[in-house]
Design a protein around this motif. Structure first.
Motif, PDB file in Angstrom:
ATOM      1  N   ALA A 324       6.742   3.493   5.719  1.00  0.00           N
ATOM      2  CA  ALA A 324       6.323   3.235   6.947  1.00  0.00           C
ATOM      3  C   ALA A 324       5.138   4.116   7.277  1.00  0.00           C
ATOM      4  N   TRP A 325       5.761   5.488   7.229  1.00  0.00           N
ATOM      5  CA  TRP A 325       5.039   6.412   7.733  1.00  0.00           C
ATOM      6  C   TRP A 325       3.773   6.480   7.050  1.00  0.00           C
ATOM      7  N   ARG A 326       3.642   6.262   5.746  1.00  0.00           N
ATOM      8  CA  ARG A 326       2.320   6.276   5.147  1.00  0.00           C
ATOM      9  C   ARG A 326       1.536   5.023   5.317  1.00  0.00           C
ATOM     10  N   LEU A 327       1.940   3.911   5.493  1.00  0.00           N
ATOM     11  CA  LEU A 327       1.378   2.821   6.023  1.00  0.00           C
ATOM     12  C   LEU A 327       0.631   2.912   7.524  1.00  0.00           C
ATOM     13  N   LEU A 328       1.704   3.668   8.250  1.00  0.00           N
ATOM     14  CA  LEU A 328       0.864   3.896   9.620  1.00  0.00           C
ATOM     15  C   LEU A 328      -0.337   4.703   9.587  1.00  0.00           C
ATOM     16  N   GLU A 329      -0.166   5.847   8.682  1.00  0.00           N
ATOM     17  CA  GLU A 329      -1.198   6.787   8.434  1.00  0.00           C
ATOM     18  C   GLU A 329      -2.498   5.872   8.141  1.00  0.00           C
ATOM     19  N   MET A 330      -2.297   4.992   6.961  1.00  0.00           N
ATOM     20  CA  MET A 330      -3.601   4.363   6.530  1.00  0.00           C
ATOM     21  C   MET A 330      -4.228   3.460   7.637  1.00  0.00           C
ATOM     22  N   CYS A 331      -3.054   2.820   8.227  1.00  0.00           N
ATOM     23  CA  CYS A 331      -3.620   1.970   9.393  1.00  0.00           C
ATOM     24  C   CYS A 331      -4.301   2.705  10.404  1.00  0.00           C
ATOM     25  N   ALA A 332      -3.937   3.707  10.990  1.00  0.00           N
ATOM     26  CA  ALA A 332      -4.517   4.616  11.948  1.00  0.00           C
ATOM     27  C   ALA A 332      -5.856   5.111  11.502  1.00  0.00           C
ATOM     28  N   SER A 333      -5.757   5.788  10.169  1.00  0.00           N
ATOM     29  CA  SER A 333      -6.976   6.519   9.840  1.00  0.00           C
ATOM     30  C   SER A 333      -8.318   5.624   9.742  1.00  0.00           C
ATOM     31  N   PHE A 334      -8.034   4.434   9.212  1.00  0.00           N
ATOM     32  CA  PHE A 334      -9.054   3.544   8.802  1.00  0.00           C
ATOM     33  C   PHE A 334     -10.177   4.003   8.375  1.00  0.00           C
ATOM     34  N   GLU A 335      -9.997   4.028   6.872  1.00  0.00           N
ATOM     35  CA  GLU A 335     -11.057   4.260   6.038  1.00  0.00           C
ATOM     36  C   GLU A 335     -11.711   2.982   5.174  1.00  0.00           C
ATOM     37  N   ASP A 336     -11.090   1.857   5.267  1.00  0.00           N
ATOM     38  CA  ASP A 336     -11.663   0.722   4.904  1.00  0.00           C
ATOM     39  C   ASP A 336     -10.949  -0.537   5.716  1.00  0.00           C
ATOM     40  N   PRO A 337     -11.675  -1.400   6.235  1.00  0.00           N
ATOM     41  CA  PRO A 337     -10.971  -2.556   6.759  1.00  0.00           C
ATOM     42  C   PRO A 337     -10.030  -3.323   5.923  1.00  0.00           C
ATOM     43  N   ALA A 338      -9.994  -3.351   4.757  1.00  0.00           N
ATOM     44  CA  ALA A 338      -9.229  -4.029   3.832  1.00  0.00           C
ATOM     45  C   ALA A 338      -8.066  -3.405   3.665  1.00  0.00           C
ATOM     46  N   GLU A 339      -8.016  -1.987   3.601  1.00  0.00           N
ATOM     47  CA  GLU A 339      -6.854  -0.880   3.475  1.00  0.00           C
ATOM     48  C   GLU A 339      -6.204  -1.044   4.549  1.00  0.00           C
ATOM     49  N   ALA A 340      -6.668  -0.963   5.643  1.00  0.00           N
ATOM     50  CA  ALA A 340      -6.141  -0.701   7.024  1.00  0.00           C
ATOM     51  C   ALA A 340      -5.499  -2.169   7.261  1.00  0.00           C
ATOM     52  N   GLY A 341      -6.253  -3.195   6.907  1.00  0.00           N
ATOM     53  CA  GLY A 341      -5.466  -4.497   7.335  1.00  0.00           C
ATOM     54  C   GLY A 341      -4.238  -4.749   6.373  1.00  0.00           C
ATOM     55  N   HIS A 342      -4.161  -4.432   5.055  1.00  0.00           N
ATOM     56  CA  HIS A 342      -2.939  -4.669   4.216  1.00  0.00           C
ATOM     57  C   HIS A 342      -2.099  -3.795   4.901  1.00  0.00           C
ATOM     58  N   ALA A 343      -2.220  -2.407   5.387  1.00  0.00           N
ATOM     59  CA  ALA A 343      -1.308  -1.784   5.530  1.00  0.00           C
ATOM     60  C   ALA A 343      -0.747  -2.292   7.051  1.00  0.00           C
ATOM     61  N   ALA A 344      -1.449  -2.670   7.948  1.00  0.00           N
ATOM     62  CA  ALA A 344      -1.034  -3.138   9.280  1.00  0.00           C
ATOM     63  C   ALA A 344      -0.182  -4.404   9.109  1.00  0.00           C
ATOM     64  N   ARG A 345      -0.690  -5.417   7.946  1.00  0.00           N
ATOM     65  CA  ARG A 345       0.095  -6.554   7.621  1.00  0.00           C
ATOM     66  C   ARG A 345       1.476  -6.330   7.197  1.00  0.00           C
ATOM     67  N   ALA A 346       1.578  -5.021   6.176  1.00  0.00           N
ATOM     68  CA  ALA A 346       2.790  -4.707   5.593  1.00  0.00           C
ATOM     69  C   ALA A 346       3.867  -4.139   6.518  1.00  0.00           C
ATOM     70  N   LEU A 347       3.200  -3.287   7.522  1.00  0.00           N
ATOM     71  CA  LEU A 347       4.005  -2.862   8.691  1.00  0.00           C
ATOM     72  C   LEU A 347       4.579  -3.937   9.538  1.00  0.00           C
ATOM     73  N   ALA A 348       3.813  -4.958   9.815  1.00  0.00           N
ATOM     74  CA  ALA A 348       4.454  -6.097  10.258  1.00  0.00           C
ATOM     75  C   ALA A 348       5.350  -6.929   9.583  1.00  0.00           C
ATOM     76  N   ALA A 349       5.199  -6.885   8.298  1.00  0.00           N
ATOM     77  CA  ALA A 349       6.210  -7.745   7.670  1.00  0.00           C
ATOM     78  C   ALA A 349       7.430  -6.739   7.297  1.00  0.00           C
ATOM     79  N   LEU A 350       7.467  -5.320   7.530  1.00  0.00           N
ATOM     80  CA  LEU A 350       8.768  -4.712   7.578  1.00  0.00           C
ATOM     81  C   LEU A 350       9.511  -5.033   8.720  1.00  0.00           C
TER      82      LEU A 350
END
Lengths: 389, 485
Positions: A324-350
């Motif tokens: 989850a820590w890495r997903l959070l990093e990806m979501c917050a850093s936002f390098e690409d909308p798809a990447e951040a979107g998937h990370a955010a959805r994964a966090l929500a699913a967890l």
């Protein structure tokens, strides 16, 4: 004649046909102009000839159109009536003699009905129809047709014989793999993966890599999940040949069923980015040789954003809470909308800690990552789509 | 006028008149060739088209690329609910429907919110293509893939650009929100993207006339011909244009128009060329020509394809007033596009596109109406000045008109070969009659309107004009802009 239509060189042939049709048209005008020798002015003569030819063509077209439509309507009505009668007879267990009589008299109607029946029926009903076909007069003709040159008839024969289980029919279908027309070979491949003998199925599965993408998609959906398929997939996934591995992963993605054998984790580190992308996309359906974290963590740090995005998505599917820590990093850093979107959805699913962390992203300021997280939470709270396919 | 000058004028008149006859003859011959190519293509299609079984297999596959369906809507309160429901019922593995409310002044948005339980969503998107501001994005609380974008009015092209910005899938399908797609149309139109994913940039489907057909719940239940002759003429015109012209142009990869009513595009290609151009009234043709331009300049191996079996049903105008507005707009759109991309004409580096398709469009579709109209006027002047023998004039007129009739009847033959949608012999007879009669007045009227469009363009006319639609089933006026034929 239908061979021309199925030819790979049809475009060139078509040009000749068009030129031929225009030449015929011009020849007709010249011939008619020859009959109009009494008209002195040559321009007028050819113009009148042109008009006469046009009127004649027009009349022929209209007549042909109307007559053929009328005849076709009558034929279709009769055909439909006979088919209904045949269907009724097929549904009765004691009507074999009548069915065979009708089959001898109306082979085309019989084959249409049988084709539909073999496609929809299973078990003993399917066997009964197959036996009737085997005992019928058109069956011999079907076997002969598979050796013919006209693709239309061969395709029809293959699609029918492909649903039979006797060696004669299977051999005839197998012959289709060597037919000069690609359309016939395609029909034979479909028939074989659905119900061919083991050797033929192995042969078709081995040739999958060289087939176009759309045909592979169709074959993937048709092939039954049995030991031949599992052997094939296991062999291909361990082969080290990227092209073949990609095809196997495509198969997993199409079917979306969990594989029953372990897959080498080395695929997650493949040098070929396409293999890594497809591997992480298919990860929820793969059984790995090692722990799933051994591939997910490197995946979330992959240099390619597409791999990271799909690894993030897999984290959601596989409930990889430790990441989850890495997903959070990806979501917050936002390098690409798809990447951040998937990370955010994964966090929500967890759920649990993942959800709390996502809330913190939303509450922690502005920016695109924040907006994406907000959207994901909103969908989740409204019972929306959640982790997408 | 002095005598030598008068003689010179009369000579010019005669020469021009013969030139017009020659021009019409060449035009009809090109049409004839296109119909012939269309004929052979349809024969091939009839034999080699894939069966329904394959479509049902594809429908279940997760590897079929997902599609964002874009439906711009402007004052569509009469039909919007039925249309959106029809779009949501499409058979396709994964798709989203994006309705773009282009600043409607009626209750379009309210009806959508109520009908589909929409909430104001925080959906993230990037404004990659410039467009008028978005007021809000709505999504449904129900498990349906519907997104409604509410934006300031900016026209159809602007609305489509917003739709592309909001779309999340790699393929975008532009449809008219008041047209009806057949349930398998999306799967059929996406087929070339599956078969040749690296090369195909855009695919167009066939647009058929829905007037006269029985519809319910966003589906065409039974096909019949319209009662009005104006609409019947258009049925023949649509058949000729799609089954003759487009099939043939597509066969040689020089298709210049994908109807705005139904077209599927690679989103990345559309983004690469900058989306729809908002300054033209012919945004559908302009986008396709720009895609060609872009791909040819970069020496890409690409295809823009027409598929004759994915069907979109649309209402055509039954009043001359509305038809005039529509054709005026189409013609202005064609002329604008030709002018914008004039650098492609006769450029060998553009291949058959620069050497045939574009000159054909410029010479016959762009300038054709003006040439034909002056030809008619000069014939009348020639009679008045006793320059032509009436028998000669009549002969040449008959030759041209009969040529047109053969093409019209030929297009009905193509229809019978392709899908044979009209079930009765009576339908065919009416179509044949319409194909013959349209050459005796209707075609000339269209020529006049299209020539007027040339004049309107020179005057700087830019607006779309109001297009009243009957709606499916009940007569409901709705200001609307439809995709071209």
């Amino acid at each position: 004649m239908t061979g021309l239509v199925y030819s790979l060189h049809f475009r060139r042939i078509e040009q000749f046909l068009v030129c031929g049709a225009i030449a015929c048209y011009a020849a007709c005008v010249l011939v008619v102009a020859g009959w109009l020798s009494r008209v002195d002015d040559p321009t007028m003569r050819y113009a009148v000839a042109f008009i006469l030819v046009q009127i004649a063509i027009q009349a022929l077209l209209i007549l042909g159109l109307v007559v053929s439509k009328h005849l076709r309507s009558l034929r279709e009505a009769a055909h439909a009536a006979r088919m209904r009668r045949l269907e009724e007879l097929l549904a009765r267990p004691d009507s074999a003699r009548e069915v065979l009589e009708m089959a001898a008299r109306w082979p085309e109607d019989f084959l249409s009905v049988v084709e539909n029946a073999l496609r929809t029926l299973t078990g003993s009903a399917h066997r009964r129809v197959a036996e009737l076909l085997e005992a019928s007069a058109p069956y011999r003709r079907l076997l002969l047709e598979t050796a013919g040159a006209g693709p239309s008839l061969v395709i029809r024969a293959i699609s029918l014989l492909g649903r039979m289980e006797n060696p004669e029919a299977r051999a005839a279908v197998r012959r289709g793999l060597k037919h000069p027309a690609e359309a016939v070979r395609r029909a034979a491949r479909k028939a074989i993966v659905t119900g061919g003998d083991e050797d033929a199925r192995r042969q078709v599965l081995d040739s999958l890599c060289s087939l176009p993408f759309w045909e592979r998609i169709i074959l993937f959906q048709l092939v039954p999940a049995d030991s031949i398929l599992h052997d094939f997939l296991a062999k291909v996934l361990a082969s080290g040949d990227d092209e073949r591995i990609l095809v196997a992963l495509e198969f997993v993605l199409t079917r979306q069923r969990l594989l029953l054998f372990p897959v080498p984790v080395g695929l997650a580190q493949s040098r070929n980015v396409e293999v890594r992308i497809k591997f992480f996309r298919a990860l929820p359906f793969l059984r790995l040789e090692e722990s799933v974290y051994s591939v997910l963590e490197p995946g979330l740090h992959d240099p390619d954003w597409r791999v990271r995005a799909l690894a993030a998505r897999a984290c959601g599917h596989l409930r990889a809470e430790a990441l989850a820590w890495r997903l959070l990093e990806m979501c917050a850093s936002f390098e690409d909308p798809a990447e951040a979107g998937h990370a955010a959805r994964a966090l929500a699913a967890l759920g649990g800690e993942g959800w709390n962390r996502l809330q913190r992203v939303v509450g922690s300021g502005t920016g695109a990552g924040n907006r994406i997280a907000a959207e994901v939470m909103e969908r989740r709270m409204l019972g929306g789509l959640g982790v997408q396919r | 006028m002095n005598l030598p000058l008068r003689h010179w004028f009369l000579d010019v008149l005669v020469v021009y008149e013969y030139w017009v006859i020659f021009y019409l003859f060449v035009l009809s011959t090109i049409y004839f060739i296109l119909v012939l190519v269309g004929f052979f293509e349809m024969v091939r299609h009839r034999f080699t088209r894939r069966d329904a079984e394959e479509n049902s297999v594809l429908e279940a596959s997760a590897l079929v690329p997902p599609v964002s369906v874009l439906a711009p809507a402007y004052n569509e309160e009469a039909t919007i609910r039925e249309s959106v429901r029809a779009l949501l019922m499409l058979s396709y593995p994964q798709f989203e429907v994006i309705v773009i409310n282009d600043g409607s002044k009626d209750a379009t948005l309210r009806l959508l919110i109520e009908e589909f339980h929409l909430y104001r969503s925080a959906r993230y998107y990037e404004s990659t293509l410039p467009a008028k501001p978005v007021r809000a994005v709505y999504e449904s609380m129900d498990p349906i893939p519907l997104i409604v974008v509410d934006k300031r009015n900016g026209g159809k092209a602007d609305a489509l650009n917003v739709g592309i910005n909001v779309a999340r899938y790699p393929l975008v399908c532009a449809v008219d929100s008041d047209s009806l797609l057949e349930s398998d149309a999306l799967l059929r139109v996406a087929r070339p993207f599956l078969e040749d994913p690296k090369r195909v940039l855009a695919v167009g489907g066939i647009v058929r006339v829905a007037n006269g057909c029985a519809t319910a719940a966003g589906r065409v239940l039974s096909v019949d011909l319209p009662r009005s002759w104006i609409a019947r003429f258009q049925v023949v015109e649509y058949l000729r244009s799609f089954l003759g012209g487009r099939v043939a142009f597509s066969a040689f990869n020089c298709l210049l128009v994908v109807s705005g009513a139904f077209g599927l595009f690679s989103k990345s290609a559309v983004l690469a060329v900058g989306g729809y151009r908002t300054s033209t009234v012919g945004e559908d043709m302009e986008l396709i020509v720009r895609l060609h331009h872009w791909a040819r300049l970069r020496r890409k191996d690409y295809r823009i394809v027409f598929q004759p079996d994915p069907v979109c049903w649309t209402q055509v105008p039954e009043s001359l007033k509305i038809l005039k507005r529509q054709r005026n707009r189409w013609q202005r759109g064609t002329l604008e596009t030709l002018w914008l991309h004039r650098s492609m004409i006769l450029r060998p580096s553009f291949g058959i596109l620069g050497l045939f398709a574009f000159p054909y469009f410029a010479l016959f579709e762009g300038l054709g109406p003006a040439v034909e109209l002056t030809g008619y006027l000069l014939t009348i002047a020639g009679f008045c000045l006793r320059l032509f023998d009436w028998q000669v004039a009549l002969t040449f007129f008959l030759a041209t008109v009969l040529y047109g009739m053969i093409l019209s009847v030929g297009s009905v033959v193509l229809e019978e070969l392709s899908t044979s949608r009209y079930p009765h012999v009576r339908n065919l007879l009416l179509l044949v009659a319409a194909g013959i009669l349209e050459n005796l007045g209707f075609r000339q009227l269209l020529t006049l309107w299209r020539a007027q469009a040339f004049w309107d363009l020179l005057r700087g006319k830019k607006h779309w004009g109001v297009m009243e639609r009957q709606g499916f089933g009940q007569p409901v006026p709705a200001p609307k802009a439809a995709g071209r034929v």
